[in-house]
Each structure stands twice: as C-alpha cells, then as structure tokens.
Design a protein around this motif. Structure first.
Motif, mmCIF file in Angstrom:
data_model
loop_
_atom_site.group_PDB
_atom_site.id
_atom_site.type_symbol
_atom_site.label_atom_id
_atom_site.label_comp_id
_atom_site.label_asym_id
_atom_site.label_seq_id
_atom_site.Cartn_x
_atom_site.Cartn_y
_atom_site.Cartn_z
ATOM 1 N N GLU A 82 0.820 -1.214 0.000
ATOM 2 C CA GLU A 82 0.000 0.000 0.000
ATOM 3 C C GLU A 82 0.853 1.264 0.000
ATOM 4 O O GLU A 82 0.346 2.354 -0.257
ATOM 5 C CB GLU A 82 -0.921 0.013 1.230
ATOM 6 C CG GLU A 82 -1.973 -1.091 1.222
ATOM 7 C CD GLU A 82 -2.739 -1.190 2.526
ATOM 8 O OE1 GLU A 82 -3.747 -1.920 2.571
ATOM 9 O OE2 GLU A 82 -2.330 -0.550 3.518
ATOM 10 N N CYS A 83 2.147 1.111 0.303
ATOM 11 C CA CYS A 83 3.026 2.282 0.401
ATOM 12 C C CYS A 83 4.477 1.850 0.248
ATOM 13 O O CYS A 83 4.778 0.653 0.309
ATOM 14 C CB CYS A 83 2.826 2.969 1.751
ATOM 15 S SG CYS A 83 3.419 1.962 3.132
ATOM 16 N N PRO A 84 5.409 2.799 0.058
ATOM 17 C CA PRO A 84 6.834 2.443 0.039
ATOM 18 C C PRO A 84 7.267 1.789 1.346
ATOM 19 O O PRO A 84 6.673 2.022 2.409
ATOM 20 C CB PRO A 84 7.525 3.796 -0.165
ATOM 21 C CG PRO A 84 6.496 4.660 -0.819
ATOM 22 C CD PRO A 84 5.186 4.220 -0.246
ATOM 23 N N LYS A 85 8.312 0.979 1.257
ATOM 24 C CA LYS A 85 8.768 0.196 2.394
ATOM 25 C C LYS A 85 9.082 1.037 3.619
ATOM 26 O O LYS A 85 8.806 0.643 4.752
ATOM 27 C CB LYS A 85 10.012 -0.599 1.979
ATOM 28 C CG LYS A 85 10.630 -1.408 3.100
ATOM 29 C CD LYS A 85 11.922 -2.071 2.669
ATOM 30 C CE LYS A 85 12.598 -2.772 3.830
ATOM 31 N NZ LYS A 85 13.908 -3.341 3.441
ATOM 32 N N ASP A 86 9.650 2.219 3.415
ATOM 33 C CA ASP A 86 10.102 3.045 4.541
ATOM 34 C C ASP A 86 9.026 4.005 5.048
ATOM 35 O O ASP A 86 9.321 4.936 5.792
ATOM 36 C CB ASP A 86 11.362 3.823 4.156
ATOM 37 C CG ASP A 86 11.124 4.746 2.959
ATOM 38 O OD1 ASP A 86 10.077 4.613 2.312
ATOM 39 O OD2 ASP A 86 12.004 5.586 2.681
ATOM 40 N N GLN A 87 7.763 3.773 4.671
ATOM 41 C CA GLN A 87 6.682 4.649 5.119
ATOM 42 C C GLN A 87 5.526 3.825 5.702
ATOM 43 O O GLN A 87 4.403 3.826 5.184
ATOM 44 C CB GLN A 87 6.182 5.515 3.964
ATOM 45 C CG GLN A 87 7.236 6.451 3.408
ATOM 46 C CD GLN A 87 6.729 7.273 2.236
ATOM 47 O OE1 GLN A 87 5.522 7.406 2.022
ATOM 48 N NE2 GLN A 87 7.639 7.837 1.467
#
Length: 539
Positions: A280-285
């Motif tokens: 659902e989102c980038p890995k770091d977010q």
C-alpha cells in the motif's frame, strides 16, 4: 500435488474407459479473457460432437451440449471453476449425462460444489514432508536426492513452502542450476520479499472476494492467525465486517481453516495478505499502511508522531518491552483508526489523544490515570483496560453519556480504580466486568435502559451491597460476586431477575452468614421464607 495436477493424473489413468473425453483447463482465466463460448467450442470438438465448426452463441452451445452428452459415456474435467454458471454451461449437470459418464471439477470454492450438489468432494491436501522434499529435488536437481552440500538448504526451502505444491515447483525451478551462495541469497531475500510468482497465484482467490471478506482476510493475516474464533468474531463484529458469513466464505474458498475452534491460514497465504498491506506504500513509510503489526513499525510511527489517516488497525502483542518513548500526541492524526490492541503492560506512555472513531480498544496495563479528556467514544463498541493504572475512566461525566454503542466494558484487575459515574446508562451494554477492582466500594445505579446486560462480574470488589436498581437488568443471565467479603445483603429487586442462571457467591462470608439468619434482604417481608431462599442461593 495441486488440484489441477491431480485432475490430470486421474484423467490420464482412466480416460481410456470412456467413449470420449475432454479436459477443459483454466476455466476462470479463459472466461475472463475470452468468454465461455471458446471453452464450449473446445468441449464440443473434444467430444467429437462437432469438429471444426463454429458455434453461433453461448445458448446454442448449451443446447448442443445438453442434447449430445446424454448419448455418450464421457469423461469431463472442468478445471479452475469460479462461478456456478460456468459449470452449468459446460455440461456439469446430472441430468445431462449418459450412463457411466463422469465429471470432475476443480475449484477454489467448495460452496460452488455443494450448490451444484456434486456426488462427492475431495479436498487437496498439502504435501507431507517426504512428498514435498521429493518434488523439490525433482524440480531443483532433476533427481530424487540433493547433493550433500545442498541438503540443509533444500530442507529450509521445503519448510518455507509448507507443503504447497505451487511454491515447491516455483522455488525449485528458480534454484535449479544455481550455486549454494545463490541459494542462500534467495533464502535471505524470501524472508523480506516473498516470491512474486507464488503470491500472484495465491492472490487470485483473494481478488474474487467481497470487500468485507477481503478485510477479514487481511485482519487475520496481519493480526489474528492461529487465534480462537470466539475471540476474533466479536472484534470483526465491532469493525462491521459481518464475520459469520465472511468467515464461512473464506473457509469454503480454502483461504482459512477452522480446527479445534481455532482459525488459521497457511504461512504463505498469511505472507500474501501481509504483502498486500505492505504494498500500500513504500517500504520506509509504514505510517501509510492500513495495518501495523510489527513492533519496529509501530514504535517508529508512535515515536516520531508520523501517524496518518491511512492507519485503520494497530495490534501490538506482548513482547516484554520496557519504557517505550512514544510521542504523547502520536494518535492525534489517526482519524480512521478503528482497532487498537496493545498487550504490552511495560510501555510507559501517557497518550494525550485517542481517535474518536475507535470501535475496539484493548490496552492491557494502560498507563494513565484516566482516558484522554478529548476522547469522545461515540463509536466505541468494546473497551478493555485490564490491569491498568486508571483511577477513573474520565475526569468528566460527559463521555459516559456517549457510550451508546458500548457492548463490553472490561476493567478487570484495575486495582487503582475507585471512581465510577453515579449511574450507568449504557443502553447497548451486554457485559460489565469489574473483577478484582479492589477499591470499588459502591456500584452505580443501573438505568432503566440497561435490560440488555447479560453478564455482570463484580467478584473481588469491596462492595457492601448491590444497588436496588439491579432489577433493571432484566436480561441478566450471570452474576459473579465471589470473594466480595464485605457484601452484606441483597436488595429485594434481586429476586425479579427471573432469567438469572449462574450466581457465584463463594467467598461472600458475611452475606452467606446473614442469609442463614434471614437478615440479608431489603424488604424481606415480601420475599419467600429465608430458609428456602438460602437453600436456593447456596445452589
């Protein structure tokens, strides 16, 4: 082996016993891309009913299939069905078939088979360790036994696949011809990035689910795998996900299993569900995901106050973590948070906000003396604050008036709790637990609108009497006042509780002593004889 592979083996073994045979493969995929007419044409050609002739339309094909099948002894395999209409239009109906004919259907949805009233259902099982190891070796080494220096790695990959034929075949093919260093790298990568080809196939069943069923699946994958269904269903009810029909559908589609009252899913299905959320989102977010279940992600979001409206559920199991330094305002931006479970009682954190949209709140060992004054619990359905530091739930009376949807209030073991409202008026409440709240000396009066209360737990409190308004709890089934050592008497209204089935009085020494002397009822003159009542209460 998988469903399709098993069907192909059976087809090759028995096809010579029939006048005509057809293996109609990949029904779901072909129908989505080209429609069912192409499959009907193949079936008619395979059965030598019409060779090299085009069928006008679907209805025309149905007519020809229906009128021709009954004149032959046929073997028909219909593979990967996902709709009832597909079976009906491909001849899978009892009254269409000639004597001795057989139809085998493979599907991910057992409900389709029961609806079609098939003669028998066989559920393909995962492979045993020995079978899985054998298949993996054939795919990875083209032989039955691995080289000595690959043995330990082979076992690790077989364990990861969990007996799932698809995963074993995909992994074996990827690893074939590679060095042990590459094998180790693939294994390390799998721990963080699941193999996409495996997940894509597994996700087919997920994509066909109703929206609420998808939400249930993701909640189980992220939070509740291997949990008792009696624990899960009330939570899913709070989230308005209609779990009774939803769980049945997931079981029928083999996405979850129910064994010994415990719901669980295959490790790779769980990984697939969590992967859907991670994407659902980038890995770091992580703050942009709908669900948070890893401590490092939860700690990151709450420490840095990066919460967003995307977050709908947070579940932090007991880890024994001490002294987490979370930002007091960290829940202020999570306006869509509905589910919050924190089972770690060592978190030294005093929240200044809680989302008003919370429907299920379970914070074991909640550290503050009260809930935030800004918290407006209009949507709250279950509140669990067991063994918490609270002295009072709110520092003002108004929030109590907002608990119109609350069904469960569980304050077990809150030994500092000493203040409750003057009167309980929660019209939806069914379960009230004040067990071992040892500083509670007085139980509030119960409003006339509290007839839905079924279970009342007051054991281990310091009460001396029950409120006369307990008679308003017309639906009360269970009352527990064990070890209420100061309890002296029961109000006369207690005897209007005609639905009461379970009454626990053990450890109420003063009450039992007074019962024996007939001195424990208000308005005793209107009661049955004290001796008869004492015998009843002893039971």
């Amino acid at each position: 082996m998988g469903k399709t592979t098993l069907a192909r083996v059976v087809y090759s073994m028995i096809s010579n016993q029939f006048e005509a045979c057809s293996f109609v493969a990949n029904v779901r995929e072909v129908c989505e891309k080209y429609g069912i007419l192409q499959l009907q044409q193949k079936l008619l050609n395979d059965l030598s009913i019409l060779r090299d002739m085009n069928v006008k339309d679907v209805d025309n094909a149905v007519y020809m299939i229906k009128n021709r099948l009954r004149h032959k002894k046929i073997l028909l395999i219909i593979d990967d069905v996902n709709e009832l209409d597909q079976m009906n239009k491909l001849g899978a109906k009892h009254d269409w078939l000639g004597p001795g004919s057989r139809v085998i259907i493979t599907t991910r949805d057992a409900k389709l088979l029961t609806t079609q009233k098939v003669d028998g259902i066989y559920e393909a099982k995962v492979l045993s360790n020995g079978e899985a190891f054998h298949l993996f070796n054939l795919k990875a080494f083209d032989k039955e036994h691995p080289p000595k220096d690959y043995l330990k790695l082979s076992l690790a990959f077989v364990h990861y696949a969990g007996g799932l034929p698809l995963a074993i075949e995909v992994l074996g093919s990827i690893l074939n011809g590679r060095s042990t260093f590459e094998w180790k790298s693939v294994l390390d990568r799998l721990r963080e990035f699941p193999e996409r080809k495996i997940l894509n196939v597994l996700q087919i069943s997920f994509d066909g689910l109703h929206e609420t069923e998808q939400e249930i699946f993701l909640n189980i994958a992220c939070f509740f795998n291997h949990k008792n269904q009696e624990t899960i269903i009330p939570i899913l009810d709070c989230l308005e996900l209609y779990p009774k029909i939803g769980l049945s559908t997931l079981i029928e589609k083999s996405l979850i299993k129910l064994e010994d009252n415990q719901l669980w899913m295959h490790d790779l299905l769980q990984e697939m569900g969590r992967d859907i959320v991670r994407r659902e989102c980038p890995k770091d977010q992580p703050e942009k995901r709908s669900r948070l279940w890893l401590y490092e992600d939860i700690d990151n979001v709450l420490t840095n106050n990066t919460g967003t409206e995307a977050i709908q559920g947070i579940v932090l199991p007991f880890l024994g973590t001490e002294g987490a330094q979370w930002n007091p305002e960290s829940f202020s931006k999570m306006n869509r948070l509905k589910l919050l479970i924190i089972e770690d009682s060592y978190l030294m954190y005093d929240p200044k906000n809680l989302p008003n949209g919370l429907r299920y709140l379970n914070w074991h060992g909640y550290p503050s003396k009260s809930l935030p004054t800004s918290f407006q619990p209009d949507e709250l359905i279950e509140l669990h604050l067991c063994f918490s530091n609270i002295e009072q739930l709110w520092t003002r009376a108004k929030p109590w008036e907002m608990l119109k949807k609350l069904i469960v209030l569980n304050l077990e073991g809150c030994k500092n709790l000493k203040s409750l409202p003057r009167k309980f008026e929660m019209k939806s409440l069914k379960i009230l637990i004040l067990s071992n709240c040892s500083k509670i000396k007085t139980i509030p009066e119960f409003g006339e609108n509290m007839g839905r209360v079924k279970d009342l737990y007051l054991n281990g409190t310091a009460i001396t009497k029950l409120p006369t308004s307990i008679g308003n709890l017309s639906g009360l089934v269970s009352l527990d006042v064990r070890d209420c050592k100061n309890l002296m008497s029961l109000p006369s209204t207690f005897f209007s509780l005609t639905g009461l089935k379970d009454l626990s009085l053990s450890g109420c020494s003063k009450l039992i002593e007074n019962l024996g002397r007939g001195e424990s009822f208000d308005g005793i003159g209107q009661m049955p004889s004290s001796k008869a009542m004492f015998e009843t209460l002893k039971k």
